[in-house]
Design an enzyme around this catalytic site. Structure first.
Site, PDB file in Angstrom:
ATOM      1  N   HIS A   1      34.195  39.530  50.091  1.00  0.00           N
ATOM      2  CA  HIS A   1      32.823  39.790  50.523  1.00  0.00           C
ATOM      3  C   HIS A   1      32.081  40.622  49.477  1.00  0.00           C
ATOM      4  CE1 HIS A   1      33.935  39.307  55.074  1.00  0.00           C
ATOM      5  NE2 HIS A   1      33.707  38.154  54.474  1.00  0.00           N
TER       6      HIS A   1
ATOM      7  N   ARG B   1      40.927  33.053  59.453  1.00  0.00           N
ATOM      8  CA  ARG B   1      40.448  34.036  58.467  1.00  0.00           C
ATOM      9  C   ARG B   1      39.876  35.251  59.192  1.00  0.00           C
ATOM     10  NH1 ARG B   1      38.011  34.885  53.231  1.00  0.00           N
ATOM     11  NH2 ARG B   1      35.849  35.571  53.359  1.00  0.00           N
TER      12      ARG B   1
ATOM     13  N   HIS C   1      38.311  28.515  60.339  1.00  0.00           N
ATOM     14  CA  HIS C   1      37.787  29.826  59.942  1.00  0.00           C
ATOM     15  C   HIS C   1      38.214  30.930  60.904  1.00  0.00           C
ATOM     16  CE1 HIS C   1      35.347  31.250  56.670  1.00  0.00           C
ATOM     17  NE2 HIS C   1      34.635  32.033  57.457  1.00  0.00           N
TER      18      HIS C   1
ATOM     19  N   ARG D   1      39.588  30.820  53.098  1.00  0.00           N
ATOM     20  CA  ARG D   1      38.749  29.779  53.672  1.00  0.00           C
ATOM     21  C   ARG D   1      39.517  28.468  53.520  1.00  0.00           C
ATOM     22  NH1 ARG D   1      35.489  33.089  50.461  1.00  0.00           N
ATOM     23  NH2 ARG D   1      33.798  34.150  51.580  1.00  0.00           N
TER      24      ARG D   1
ATOM     25  N   LYS E   1      33.728  31.342  47.220  1.00  0.00           N
ATOM     26  CA  LYS E   1      32.319  31.410  47.595  1.00  0.00           C
ATOM     27  C   LYS E   1      31.584  32.357  46.650  1.00  0.00           C
ATOM     28  CE  LYS E   1      29.399  31.910  51.692  1.00  0.00           C
ATOM     29  NZ  LYS E   1      29.375  32.233  53.134  1.00  0.00           N
TER      30      LYS E   1
ATOM     31  N   TYR F   1      33.863  42.932  61.757  1.00  0.00           N
ATOM     32  CA  TYR F   1      35.167  42.939  62.421  1.00  0.00           C
ATOM     33  C   TYR F   1      35.432  44.247  63.155  1.00  0.00           C
ATOM     34  CZ  TYR F   1      35.669  38.810  59.553  1.00  0.00           C
ATOM     35  OH  TYR F   1      35.455  37.595  58.963  1.00  0.00           O
TER      36      TYR F   1
END
Length: 321
Positions: free
Chosen positions: A291, A268, A265, A134, A159, A300
């Site tokens: 994640h 990424r 982003h 990020r 995150k 994705y």
């Protein structure tokens, strides 16, 4: 004049080590909640008012589901961690949001954008695409986060306040080492003035001379000094993400790619998509991206169409007839 109650929450968050960005976001939603309850003290309200507020955001304000989740997180912090009040099962109306596939560039499109960047700016975008970072994760990198032996990058306090490691592209070894030399030169100049990079408060107290240590130098230091938000001391922070938005927008225009929505982003997203396209295991990609839930990574596969593997269009079966 700042509210004493809000300032008390701010101090509590800083003691717990929350990021400044998280602090600002949580305080924003706590203020909105207090205004929603006619400025009643949160200790006098509870689950019913929180439920009404979250439902109000979804039903009246039509906020996105992620926005509602952030507001919920802020209020859960307020009640469970700051006020020590259990909210129980809130059972509020969830915001609805249609699934939007992220914008992804092809390898050729990535190269087109990179061809209009150079030096520091190019290196930042290369890290976003080459390591799946990020933008703020890239800008917060320090010299000791780069491991040229293991070819990894360590992301601290990403995150969800998680640490993780991700790939370091071999093509970045030479430019990254040269850039580190420049970052250390900046550190040397700052040290001669008795200054250095901003540091976590606890670290600065435990090791007063840590600001002189090469490993704590930011890879992408800001151009000037600013006051440390924790203790007010003068220091050099990392580059602000608005700088990236500006130079990337110019590069995208110069590359003639204005028909596609491209942000930092996007690189990424492209990192994850191209890894899966090249046969990487989805759980490996999940770990590299940081994640929590694999369903987040699975978005994705929808971009690739790999969830339709082996399924042919009925039109193709008609042949030349």
């Amino acid at each position: 004049m700042p509210s004493p109650f809000i300032e008390e929450i701010r101090r509590d968050m800083r003691l717990r080590g929350y990021a400044i960005k998280t602090e600002k976001t949580y305080l924003h939603w706590i203020r909105r909640y207090i205004y929603f309850t006619d400025r009643r003290h949160p200790a006098e309200t509870g689950a019913n008012e929180v439920r009404e507020f979250l439902t109000h955001l979804a039903a009246d304000k039509k906020v996105a589901i992620n926005t509602q989740k952030i507001a919920l997180n802020a209020l859960v912090f307020l009640y469970t961690k700051f006020l020590n009040i259990d909210l129980g099962d809130l059972n509020f109306t969830l915001a609805t949001k249609q699934r939007h596939l992220p914008s992804v560039l092809s390898p050729i499109e990535v190269q087109r954008v990179l061809s209009h960047l150079e030096g520091r700016n190019k290196l930042i975008i290369q890290l976003l695409y080459g390591s799946g970072l990020r933008v703020n994760e890239a800008l917060r990198l320090r010299v000791n986060d780069i491991d040229f032996e293991l070819m990894t990058i360590t992301v601290h306090d990403g995150k969800g306040r998680k640490d993780r490691t991700t790939l370091l592209s071999t093509s970045l070894i030479t430019p990254l080492k040269a850039h580190i030399d420049q970052a250390l030169l900046t550190l040397k100049i700052d040290n001669e003035k008795g200054l250095g990079p901003s540091l976590p408060t606890a670290l600065a107290k435990k090791y007063p001379n840590a600001y002189r240590t090469a490993g704590w130098a930011y890879l992408f230091p800001a151009s000037g000094y600013s006051a440390n938000p924790y203790d007010g001391t003068l220091c050099r922070h990392h580059l602000h993400d608005s700088v990236v938005r500006k130079f990337l927008a110019i590069a995208v225009r110069q590359a003639g790619m204005t028909r596609k929505k491209i942000s930092s982003h996007t690189f990424r997203h492209s990192f994850a998509t191209h890894l899966l396209q090249n046969g990487a295991d989805i759980r490996t990609v999940q770990e590299l991206l940081g994640h929590n839930d694999i369903s987040t990574t699975q978005i994705y596969t929808h971009i690739l169409g790999s969830h339709y593997a082996g399924t042919a269009s009925p039109l193709d079966r008609l042949g030349s007839r």
